[in-house]
Design a protein around this motif. Structure first.
Motif, short mmCIF file in Angstrom:
data_model
loop_
_atom_site.label_atom_id
_atom_site.label_comp_id
_atom_site.label_asym_id
_atom_site.label_seq_id
_atom_site.Cartn_x
_atom_site.Cartn_y
_atom_site.Cartn_z
N GLY A 54 -1.97 1.16 5.45
CA GLY A 54 -2.88 2.02 4.69
C GLY A 54 -2.87 3.45 5.18
O GLY A 54 -2.86 4.40 4.39
N ALA A 55 -2.83 3.61 6.50
CA ALA A 55 -2.79 4.96 7.07
C ALA A 55 -1.51 5.69 6.67
O ALA A 55 -1.54 6.87 6.30
CB ALA A 55 -2.93 4.89 8.59
N ALA A 56 -0.38 4.98 6.73
CA ALA A 56 0.90 5.60 6.34
C ALA A 56 0.90 5.97 4.86
O ALA A 56 1.40 7.03 4.48
CB ALA A 56 2.05 4.66 6.67
N LEU A 57 0.32 5.11 4.04
CA LEU A 57 0.26 5.40 2.60
C LEU A 57 -0.70 6.55 2.30
O LEU A 57 -0.42 7.41 1.46
CB LEU A 57 -0.14 4.14 1.83
N SER A 58 -1.83 6.59 3.00
CA SER A 58 -2.77 7.71 2.83
C SER A 58 -2.10 9.03 3.19
O SER A 58 -2.30 10.04 2.51
CB SER A 58 -4.01 7.52 3.70
N ALA A 59 -1.32 9.01 4.24
CA ALA A 59 -0.63 10.23 4.66
C ALA A 59 0.36 10.71 3.60
O ALA A 59 0.69 11.89 3.55
CB ALA A 59 0.09 9.99 6.00
N GLN A 60 0.80 9.79 2.75
CA GLN A 60 1.70 10.13 1.65
C GLN A 60 0.93 10.37 0.34
O GLN A 60 1.53 10.48 -0.73
CB GLN A 60 2.71 8.99 1.44
N ARG A 61 -0.39 10.41 0.45
CA ARG A 61 -1.29 10.62 -0.69
C ARG A 61 -1.19 9.49 -1.73
O ARG A 61 -1.41 9.69 -2.91
CB ARG A 61 -1.05 11.98 -1.34
N ARG A 62 -0.90 8.31 -1.26
CA ARG A 62 -0.83 7.11 -2.10
C ARG A 62 -2.13 6.33 -1.87
O ARG A 62 -2.14 5.26 -1.30
CB ARG A 62 0.42 6.32 -1.76
N TYR A 63 -3.23 6.94 -2.30
CA TYR A 63 -4.56 6.47 -1.92
C TYR A 63 -4.95 5.13 -2.53
O TYR A 63 -5.63 4.34 -1.88
CB TYR A 63 -5.61 7.53 -2.26
N ASP A 64 -4.51 4.85 -3.74
CA ASP A 64 -4.88 3.57 -4.33
C ASP A 64 -4.18 2.42 -3.59
O ASP A 64 -4.79 1.39 -3.32
CB ASP A 64 -4.57 3.53 -5.82
N GLU A 65 -2.92 2.62 -3.24
CA GLU A 65 -2.21 1.61 -2.45
C GLU A 65 -2.85 1.47 -1.06
O GLU A 65 -2.97 0.35 -0.55
CB GLU A 65 -0.74 1.98 -2.30
N ALA A 66 -3.23 2.59 -0.48
CA ALA A 66 -3.88 2.56 0.83
C ALA A 66 -5.20 1.79 0.76
O ALA A 66 -5.51 0.98 1.63
CB ALA A 66 -4.12 3.98 1.34
N ARG A 67 -5.96 2.04 -0.31
CA ARG A 67 -7.23 1.34 -0.51
C ARG A 67 -7.02 -0.17 -0.48
O ARG A 67 -7.74 -0.90 0.19
CB ARG A 67 -7.87 1.77 -1.83
N ALA A 68 -6.02 -0.64 -1.20
CA ALA A 68 -5.73 -2.07 -1.24
C ALA A 68 -5.38 -2.61 0.15
O ALA A 68 -5.80 -3.71 0.53
CB ALA A 68 -4.62 -2.36 -2.23
N CYS A 69 -4.64 -1.83 0.92
CA CYS A 69 -4.28 -2.25 2.29
C CYS A 69 -5.52 -2.34 3.17
O CYS A 69 -5.68 -3.30 3.93
CB CYS A 69 -3.28 -1.27 2.90
N TYR A 70 -6.37 -1.34 3.09
CA TYR A 70 -7.60 -1.37 3.90
C TYR A 70 -8.49 -2.55 3.51
O TYR A 70 -9.07 -3.20 4.38
CB TYR A 70 -8.37 -0.06 3.76
N GLN A 71 -8.56 -2.84 2.22
CA GLN A 71 -9.36 -3.99 1.79
C GLN A 71 -8.78 -5.29 2.31
O GLN A 71 -9.53 -6.19 2.72
CB GLN A 71 -9.50 -3.99 0.27
#
Length: 111
Positions: A54-71
């Motif tokens: 999720g952190a790596a995806l957030s850093a790429q501004r892929r926030y919806d994918e990051a959200r799913a990872c954090y969940q």
């Protein structure tokens, strides 16, 4: 069952955890995400790797994918406040402010 428990314990001590953290620190977010995905396939019940993905995806501004990872990470370990904080950040970037507030409240409750 014991095998699952040993895999969860082994994940945190896996030498590639440091590699993953180094990739992230070096701003090699695509490689960090790929490494995290591979480690999730090896340790599917460990909360650490979805959180780091999720952190790596957030850093790429892929926030919806990051959200799913954090969940997913929270589902595996609902007692880690940092994951709720990370989720709150992704939700804020997605404009989901009410959910963000709830996630931040959970972060404080876990601390």
């Amino acid at each position: 069952m014991a095998n699952d428990a040993s895999k969860r314990t082994a994940a945190r001590n896996h030498p590639e955890v440091q590699t993953l953290l180094d990739l992230y620190a070096s701003r090699r977010f695509g490689e960090a995400a790929a490494t995290a995905r591979r480690l999730i396939s090896v340790y599917p019940r460990d909360w650490v790797f979805p959180n780091l993905l999720g952190a790596a995806l957030s850093a790429q501004r892929r926030y919806d994918e990051a959200r799913a990872c954090y969940q997913r990470s929270i589902a595996l370990n609902p007692r880690h406040p940092g994951t709720y904080n990370n989720l709150g950040f992704a939700l804020r970037k997605l404009g989901r402010l009410k959910e963000m507030t709830s996630s931040c409240d959970c972060s404080w409750a876990c601390a």
